[in-house]
Design an enzyme around this catalytic site. Structure first.
Site, PDB file in Angstrom:
ATOM      1  N   ASP A  46       0.838  -1.194   0.000  1.00 25.04           N
ATOM      2  CA  ASP A  46       0.000   0.000   0.000  1.00 25.04           C
ATOM      3  C   ASP A  46       0.880   1.254   0.000  1.00 25.04           C
ATOM      4  OD1 ASP A  46      -2.279  -1.548   0.129  1.00 25.04           O
ATOM      5  OD2 ASP A  46      -2.480  -1.392   2.313  1.00 25.04           O
ATOM      6  N   PRO A  47       0.409   2.352  -0.605  1.00 25.04           N
ATOM      7  CA  PRO A  47       1.203   3.593  -0.617  1.00 25.04           C
ATOM      8  C   PRO A  47       1.644   4.048   0.768  1.00 25.04           C
ATOM      9  CG  PRO A  47      -0.619   3.775  -2.153  1.00 25.04           C
ATOM     10  CD  PRO A  47      -0.823   2.487  -1.415  1.00 25.04           C
TER      11      PRO A  47
END
Length: 297
Positions: A46-47
């Protein structure tokens, strides 16, 4: 005929990904910095997550499924009391609860989230729904019902806890969503929850502490980055290694079953080498290996 752009770089660059950058951007930066013809990664982060992002280069991209299927370890903090649209701190709070679990209650609930479980991915995830990514549909406000998927959770351990939060470690197989674990654990405990912090500490044979900081990928000279590229076979550490005979290596490189020394279980996935290096990944068939992916090194 025009020559392909980029160098023939074969191996793995392990990046310690920071928060605020997505996995695709990391791969693009690594490929640019090394001037590599081909690059990919073994498992999206995930970012907002940090930690191991294993970037495969050149012929190592053929080993990506092996690393993707391997166990991975996550260190994460869950905040109790609210559920968000994204199941992490970047989302909008959609539900709240006043209850807060004790340390003993959290520990007792973990057993239900280990072993073979079924997990519904977060709405903001890369799973496909009728050909489209779930996160694209979620951003458009489309309501959807994602199907539960099987997940192997090797272990889920409470590391520490405080008022309104808990820090856990999960070791799981392919396709696990820590955000779903936080969401479902919060529901099970009646307090709701979402991920506040997430770090992948290792993935298969690769560890975050041995990774290259992302900012160094941007600023270091190519010669230095070349020294950080791990051999292709590093990603095959979990497979048995067999040695091809001289004739066997020739046959395997032509896509045919070839003779090897050493042994494995019939039908077991193995990797084969010779004096020149890795030859293939394939299936052992009683003294022969049927190649599935041949390396062109």
């Amino acid at each position: 005929m025009a020559r392909k752009k980029g160098r023939d770089v074969n191996g793995w660059l392990i990046v310690d990904k920071p928060a605020g950058v997505n996995s695709t951007a990391v791969v693009a930066k690594v490929r640019w910095a090394l001037d590599a013809k081909k690059a990919g990664h073994a498992g999206t982060l995930d970012p907002d997550a940090t930690g191991v992002l294993a970037v495969a280069l050149g012929e190592a991209t053929k080993t990506v499924p092996i690393v993707t299927d391997a166990l991975k370890c996550y260190d994460f903090v869950v905040t109790w009391g609210s559920e968000t649209t994204t199941d992490d701190a970047s989302g909008t709070v959609v539900r709240t609860a006043d209850a807060r679990p004790s340390e003993d209650q959290v520990r007792a609930a973990l057993a239900g989230f280990t072993g073979d479980i079924m997990q519904v991915p977060p709405a903001f995830s890369a799973v496909k729904v009728e050909g489209e990514r779930a996160y694209d549909l979620a951003r458009e406000g489309v309501e959807m019902e994602l199907v539960a998927r099987p997940l192997w959770v090797d272990s889920l351990t409470l590391l520490e806890a405080g008022e309104g939060w808990a820090r856990l470690e999960m070791v799981c197989g392919k396709g696990g969503y820590v955000r779903s674990i936080a969401r479902d654990l919060g529901r099970e405990l009646g307090c709701l929850g979402h991920v506040a912090h997430l770090r992948r500490t290792w993935s298969g044979p690769f560890e975050a502490e041995h990774g290259v900081a992302f900012d160094r990928v941007d600023r270091e000279a190519q010669d230095w980055l070349d020294t950080q590229v791990l051999p292709l076979e590093t990603g095959l550490a979990d497979l048995p290694m067999l040695r091809a005979t001289t004739e066997g290596a020739i046959r395997i490189r032509n896509g045919n079953p070839g003779q090897v020394t050493g042994s494995a279980e019939w039908g077991e996935l193995v990797w084969v080498s010779d004096a020149a290096g890795p030859v293939c990944i394939g299936r052992y068939q009683g003294g022969l290996v049927q190649p599935e992916r041949v390396f062109n090194l």
